[in-house]
Scaffold this motif. Structure first.
Motif, PDB file in Angstrom:
ATOM      1  N   ALA A  24       0.830  -1.209   0.000  1.00 22.10           N
ATOM      2  CA  ALA A  24       0.000   0.000   0.000  1.00 22.10           C
ATOM      3  C   ALA A  24       0.860   1.252   0.000  1.00 22.10           C
ATOM      4  O   ALA A  24       0.620   2.201  -0.762  1.00 22.10           O
ATOM      5  CB  ALA A  24      -0.926  -0.006   1.216  1.00 22.10           C
ATOM      6  N   PHE A  25       1.922   1.280   0.841  1.00 22.27           N
ATOM      7  CA  PHE A  25       2.780   2.466   0.939  1.00 22.27           C
ATOM      8  C   PHE A  25       3.578   2.672  -0.340  1.00 22.27           C
ATOM      9  O   PHE A  25       3.653   3.783  -0.875  1.00 22.27           O
ATOM     10  CB  PHE A  25       3.720   2.323   2.139  1.00 22.27           C
ATOM     11  CG  PHE A  25       4.590   3.525   2.382  1.00 22.27           C
ATOM     12  CD1 PHE A  25       4.090   4.633   3.042  1.00 22.27           C
ATOM     13  CD2 PHE A  25       5.908   3.554   1.931  1.00 22.27           C
ATOM     14  CE1 PHE A  25       4.887   5.750   3.257  1.00 22.27           C
ATOM     15  CE2 PHE A  25       6.706   4.667   2.143  1.00 22.27           C
ATOM     16  CZ  PHE A  25       6.188   5.769   2.809  1.00 22.27           C
ATOM     17  N   THR A  26       4.177   1.609  -0.852  1.00 25.82           N
ATOM     18  CA  THR A  26       4.990   1.757  -2.060  1.00 25.82           C
ATOM     19  C   THR A  26       4.131   2.117  -3.269  1.00 25.82           C
ATOM     20  O   THR A  26       4.548   2.909  -4.120  1.00 25.82           O
ATOM     21  CB  THR A  26       5.760   0.450  -2.334  1.00 25.82           C
ATOM     22  OG1 THR A  26       4.834  -0.647  -2.385  1.00 25.82           O
ATOM     23  CG2 THR A  26       6.782   0.185  -1.239  1.00 25.82           C
ATOM     24  N   ALA A  27       2.914   1.564  -3.337  1.00 26.79           N
ATOM     25  CA  ALA A  27       2.026   1.893  -4.454  1.00 26.79           C
ATOM     26  C   ALA A  27       1.584   3.353  -4.379  1.00 26.79           C
ATOM     27  O   ALA A  27       1.487   4.044  -5.401  1.00 26.79           O
ATOM     28  CB  ALA A  27       0.808   0.969  -4.448  1.00 26.79           C
ATOM     29  N   ALA A  28       1.310   3.842  -3.147  1.00 24.01           N
ATOM     30  CA  ALA A  28       0.907   5.236  -2.979  1.00 24.01           C
ATOM     31  C   ALA A  28       2.018   6.178  -3.407  1.00 24.01           C
ATOM     32  O   ALA A  28       1.788   7.162  -4.124  1.00 24.01           O
ATOM     33  CB  ALA A  28       0.511   5.499  -1.522  1.00 24.01           C
ATOM     34  N   CYS A  29       3.252   5.877  -2.998  1.00 22.17           N
ATOM     35  CA  CYS A  29       4.388   6.726  -3.387  1.00 22.17           C
ATOM     36  C   CYS A  29       4.605   6.684  -4.897  1.00 22.17           C
ATOM     37  O   CYS A  29       4.905   7.712  -5.519  1.00 22.17           O
ATOM     38  CB  CYS A  29       5.651   6.285  -2.649  1.00 22.17           C
ATOM     39  SG  CYS A  29       5.645   6.664  -0.886  1.00 22.17           S
ATOM     40  N   GLU A  30       4.436   5.520  -5.480  1.00 26.75           N
ATOM     41  CA  GLU A  30       4.627   5.399  -6.923  1.00 26.75           C
ATOM     42  C   GLU A  30       3.606   6.227  -7.692  1.00 26.75           C
ATOM     43  O   GLU A  30       3.934   6.903  -8.666  1.00 26.75           O
ATOM     44  CB  GLU A  30       4.527   3.935  -7.337  1.00 26.75           C
ATOM     45  CG  GLU A  30       4.753   3.705  -8.825  1.00 26.75           C
ATOM     46  CD  GLU A  30       4.666   2.245  -9.204  1.00 26.75           C
ATOM     47  OE1 GLU A  30       4.709   1.946 -10.408  1.00 26.75           O
ATOM     48  OE2 GLU A  30       4.549   1.404  -8.292  1.00 26.75           O
ATOM     49  N   SER A  31       2.352   6.218  -7.224  1.00 22.92           N
ATOM     50  CA  SER A  31       1.309   6.982  -7.920  1.00 22.92           C
ATOM     51  C   SER A  31       1.522   8.480  -7.788  1.00 22.92           C
ATOM     52  O   SER A  31       1.108   9.255  -8.659  1.00 22.92           O
ATOM     53  CB  SER A  31      -0.069   6.599  -7.375  1.00 22.92           C
ATOM     54  OG  SER A  31      -0.211   7.004  -6.024  1.00 22.92           O
ATOM     55  N   LEU A  32       2.190   8.936  -6.717  1.00 22.68           N
ATOM     56  CA  LEU A  32       2.453  10.356  -6.505  1.00 22.68           C
ATOM     57  C   LEU A  32       3.819  10.785  -7.049  1.00 22.68           C
ATOM     58  O   LEU A  32       4.191  11.946  -6.916  1.00 22.68           O
ATOM     59  CB  LEU A  32       2.363  10.695  -5.015  1.00 22.68           C
ATOM     60  CG  LEU A  32       0.969  10.573  -4.382  1.00 22.68           C
ATOM     61  CD1 LEU A  32       1.048  10.788  -2.873  1.00 22.68           C
ATOM     62  CD2 LEU A  32       0.004  11.561  -5.005  1.00 22.68           C
TER      63      LEU A  32
END
Length: 434
Positions: free
Chosen positions: A210-218
């Motif tokens: 969840a954290f890595t996906a959120a950072c990737e999308s931003l």
């Protein structure tokens, strides 16, 4: 044109041109070139008349132009009484009325007035500059401060400029942002920073999908620190220490890092839920960002400790800030992700079934994403499990409702679902599906 004339004709033409220019040229735009023309013409009477005119119309002139005129008078006719009188006539109105928009011009004018020994005019111009000159360019402000010091200005003038810098540095761009869109009025007071890189330790939450996906999308890169190396993230460790010293240890139930820092009845005093602690921490952070830090300072005020908010505002003034609110789709990209198969019945998560007609072409088929065993990317909100979002081959996240959503009119989370299931199992003698 002058190239086609003889030397004597050219000199006469230049003198005539200078005389006409001295009485008719626009002082607000052509002052610099005119001073050069008058110097080359060598007509002191023309320059004297021009200086008087410039003194009378100084409100329409630039500070750099006045500085050039004073320099011409001082360098070419320094020994002549009329030039001294012209300087005297010009400096007082220039100090009181010349334009302050060009700080380099103001610095140059202060320098010329200082060299001419016009301390009263220097004092007037220095005070005006400290009170009203624009402070948007750090290099120009630095030049102004250096010139004020060189001109022997009092600490009062420099402190006045310093106070303006502090006020400007501390002013977040909320009014400007609110003027762009009224919906930003509330958000402007809480500016959100999207960092380029986040340095993390190897805690589970920071390496979670969840954290890595959120950072990737931003568009944020993640830099994991080496294990057992606190020096690799000193700023983070310092922040933890500050939170412990200024926030945690002031709360009831604080256990401390060891028994010597622990109160006698910590378990009895523990009275806050995690949600309440989060609210208290959010409130403390507001005060923290208004607390001066010794490590934060402005290049023009190296001895002045600034707050995080003041530093943020100073950097915004230099680098700019374009607020781009997250859309609903952006939030969907940030919520947790899991990978599930799309079966004939739909999507099954924790004994709940999510289904919609648009899943028909994908039932029983594998996801086009390699390395996931044919499972599909599912986004879910742990605080409202009445629907999920699946990423279909078109790349978009599509909402899929729980098949019983129409009968539930309020959000519920996973914990509530598990409690209801447990009650249902007990009431139906272990029949979980019922």
């Amino acid at each position: 044109m002058l190239d086609l004339l003889s030397q004597s004709q050219a000199k006469a033409a230049l003198q005539t041109l200078a005389a006409r220019a001295a009485t008719h040229v626009d002082l607000s735009t052509d002052l610099l070139s005119l001073v050069v023309c008058l110097k080359d013409a060598g007509r002191k009477g023309t320059l004297e008349a021009f200086a008087a005119r410039a003194a009378a119309q100084v409100e329409g002139t630039t500070s750099e132009g006045i500085a050039q005129l004073l320099r011409a008078l001082r360098e070419k006719w320094a020994e002549e009484a009329w030039a001294e009188e012209a300087v005297q006539t010009l400096t007082a109105p220039a100090a009181a009325h010349t334009d302050l928009q060009d700080l380099y011009g103001v610095v140059d004018l202060l320098s010329e007035m200082t060299k001419a020994g016009k301390q009263n005019a220097v004092q007037v111009l220095a005070t005006r500059a400290a009170e009203h000159a624009p402070l948007t360019d750090a290099y120009r402000v630095g030049a102004l401060l250096s010139q004020l010091t060189e001109a022997g200005q009092s600490d009062a003038v420099r402190k006045l400029l310093g106070r303006r810098l502090v006020e400007q540095v501390g002013a977040l761009p909320s009014q400007r942002l609110a003027s762009l869109d009224s919906r930003l009025a509330g958000a402007a007071a809480r500016p959100v920073v999207l960092p380029e890189t986040i340095v993390v330790d190897r805690g589970k939450v920071f390496v979670s999908r969840a954290f890595t996906a959120a950072c990737e999308s931003l568009g944020i890169s993640i830099q994991p620190a080496p294990p057992h190396a606190p020096t690799a993230k000193g700023i983070v460790e310092r922040t933890f220490g500050t939170i412990n010293a200024l926030f945690c240890q002031r709360l009831p139930g604080y256990t401390g890092s060891d028994v010597t820092r622990r109160g006698p009845d910590t378990e009895k005093d523990a009275c806050y839920s995690v949600t309440q602690l989060q609210d208290l921490l959010d409130e403390w952070l507001v005060h923290y960002h208004h607390r001066p830090h010794e490590g934060l300072w402005h290049p023009m005020m190296p001895r002045k400790a600034l707050t995080p908010n003041q530093t943020w505002a100073a950097l915004v003034a230099v680098a700019g800030y374009v607020p781009v609110p997250l859309t609903g789709r952006d939030y969907l990209e940030l919520i947790p992700v899991r990978w599930q198969a799309i079966t004939a019945a739909g999507i099954r998560i924790h004994h709940r079934t999510y289904d919609a007609d648009l899943l028909a072409p994908h039932r029983g088929r594998s996801s086009p994403v390699a390395g996931r065993g044919g499972k599909w990317e599912i986004h879910y909100n742990p605080h409202d499990v009445r629907q999920v979002w699946v990423r279909l081959p078109d790349g978009e996240l599509t909402e899929i409702p729980w098949i019983h959503r129409d009968h539930v009119h309020r959000p519920f989370d996973e914990r509530t679902w598990q409690h209801i299931r447990t009650q249902a199992i007990d009431g139906n003698h272990g029949d979980a599906e019922q």
